[in-house]
Design an enzyme around this catalytic site. Structure first.
Site, mmCIF file in Angstrom:
data_model
loop_
_atom_site.group_PDB
_atom_site.id
_atom_site.type_symbol
_atom_site.label_atom_id
_atom_site.label_comp_id
_atom_site.label_asym_id
_atom_site.label_seq_id
_atom_site.Cartn_x
_atom_site.Cartn_y
_atom_site.Cartn_z
ATOM 1 N N GLU A 111 -39.164 -86.066 10.208
ATOM 2 C CA GLU A 111 -37.882 -85.699 9.606
ATOM 3 C C GLU A 111 -37.238 -86.918 8.958
ATOM 4 O O GLU A 111 -36.698 -86.831 7.839
ATOM 5 C CB GLU A 111 -36.955 -85.118 10.676
ATOM 6 C CG GLU A 111 -37.389 -83.765 11.200
ATOM 7 C CD GLU A 111 -36.552 -83.271 12.368
ATOM 8 O OE1 GLU A 111 -36.580 -82.060 12.642
ATOM 9 O OE2 GLU A 111 -35.870 -84.106 13.008
ATOM 10 N N ASP A 128 -33.924 -83.442 8.803
ATOM 11 C CA ASP A 128 -33.935 -82.157 9.487
ATOM 12 C C ASP A 128 -33.298 -81.084 8.612
ATOM 13 O O ASP A 128 -33.846 -79.982 8.443
ATOM 14 C CB ASP A 128 -33.190 -82.295 10.814
ATOM 15 C CG ASP A 128 -33.058 -80.968 11.549
ATOM 16 O OD1 ASP A 128 -34.047 -80.238 11.652
ATOM 17 O OD2 ASP A 128 -31.944 -80.654 12.014
#
Length: 231
Positions: free
Chosen positions: A121, A49
Site C-alpha cells: 500500500e 490504501d
C-alpha cells in the site's frame, strides 16, 4: 539533498510496477518499516490504501455492470485484503526490498503478511505522490490484472451458511438449524462435529476446528446436495 542510490531490490520492485521514480526517496520510505526508524511508510500506507480501494472499485464497476452493490463490495474485499495484497507483494519480491529493524529481521518480518501488505500500500502511495493518479492507477491495474480477471462470481464469495439461508428463503422454506453432536481432541486442538438440519429432516454432518468452521462445512455440504438436485 541528493537522491539516494536505491538498493537493487527496490529498483526491481519499481521496474516490475513500470514506474521510474523521479524522487527515489519516496520508494525508500515506502519500503521502510516503523521498526527501522521514524521516517517510515505509515503515512504512505494510509494514502495507498485509499488509492488501491478506489482503483479496484472502479475496475470492478466497469467490468461487472450486472453486479449489484453488495456483490461489488464482496469482490473488492476479496482483492483489497491482507492476504491478497501480501500475495501480490511476494510476487514482486517486496520483502527483499524492505528496511526493517533488527528485531523484525530476526523474527522474519520480511515474510509476514501484515508487513508486506502494508508496504505494498505504501509503494502505491509513493507512486501517487511521485507521478500522480494516472501513474498510480496504471501500476495498480497492472499488478492486479490477473486477479481481476480470475475473480469468481460475486455470489460464490458469500459464506456457505449465508448462501444456504438465502436459497431456503427464496424457496419459502424455514432456515436451517445447527447442532453440535460431538467434540473430540485435546484442549489445544479441539474438533467439533456439527449437523446442519432442514425442516424436512434432511441433514448433513461435518467436522471443524471450531464450531463456526464446522457449521460452515456442514452448510457447504447441504448446498451441494440441494443445488445438485438431491433435495
Amino acid at each position: 539533498m541528493n537522491a539516494p542510490e536505491l538498493p537493487r531490490a527496490m529498483r526491481q520492485v519499481a521496474a516490475q510496477l513500470g514506474h521510474d521514480f523521479s524522487d527515489p526517496r519516496l520508494l525508500q520510505r515506502a519500503c521502510t518499516h516503523r521498526s527501522f526508524g521514524a521516517d517510515n511508510n505509515e503515512r504512505l500506507e494510509f494514502l495507498g490504501d485509499a488509492l488501491i480501494g478506489l482503483v479496484v472499485a472502479a475496475a470492478l464497476h466497469e467490468a461487472r455492470p450486472q453486479t449489484h452493490e453488495g456483490g461489488l463490495s464482496r469482490l473488492r474485499a476479496s482483492l483489497v485484503c491482507e492476504a491478497s495484497l501480501a500475495k501480490l507483494a511476494k510476487k514482486l519480491a517486496l520483502g527483499d526490498a524492505l528496511r526493517l529493524g533488527e528485531g523484525e529481521l530476526k523474527s522474519g518480518g520480511f515474510r509476514r503478511d501484515s508487513i508486506l501488505s502494508d508496504a505494498l500500500e505504501a509503494v502505491f502511495g509513493a507512486i501517487y505522490l511521485d507521478g500522480g493518479f494516472d501513474a498510480a492507477r496504471r501500476a495498480c491495474l497492472g499488478l492486479f490484472d490477473t486477479l481481476l480477471h480470475e475473480l469468481p462470481d460475486a455470489r460464490s464469495l458469500k459464506d456457505p451458511k449465508t448462501r444456504l439461508q438465502e436459497l431456503l428463503q427464496a424457496r419459502g422454506e424455514p432456515v436451517p438449524g445447527y447442532e453440535v453432536v460431538g467434540e473430540s481432541g485435546p484442549p489445544h486442538a479441539r474438533c467439533f462435529a456439527v449437523v446442519c438440519r432442514l425442516a424436512d429432516g434432511m441433514q448433513c454432518e461435518a467436522d471443524g476446528s471450531s464450531r463456526r468452521k464446522a457449521e460452515q462445512e456442514a452448510a457447504a455440504y447441504m448446498l451441494t446436495k440441494l443445488e445438485g438436485g438431491n433435495a
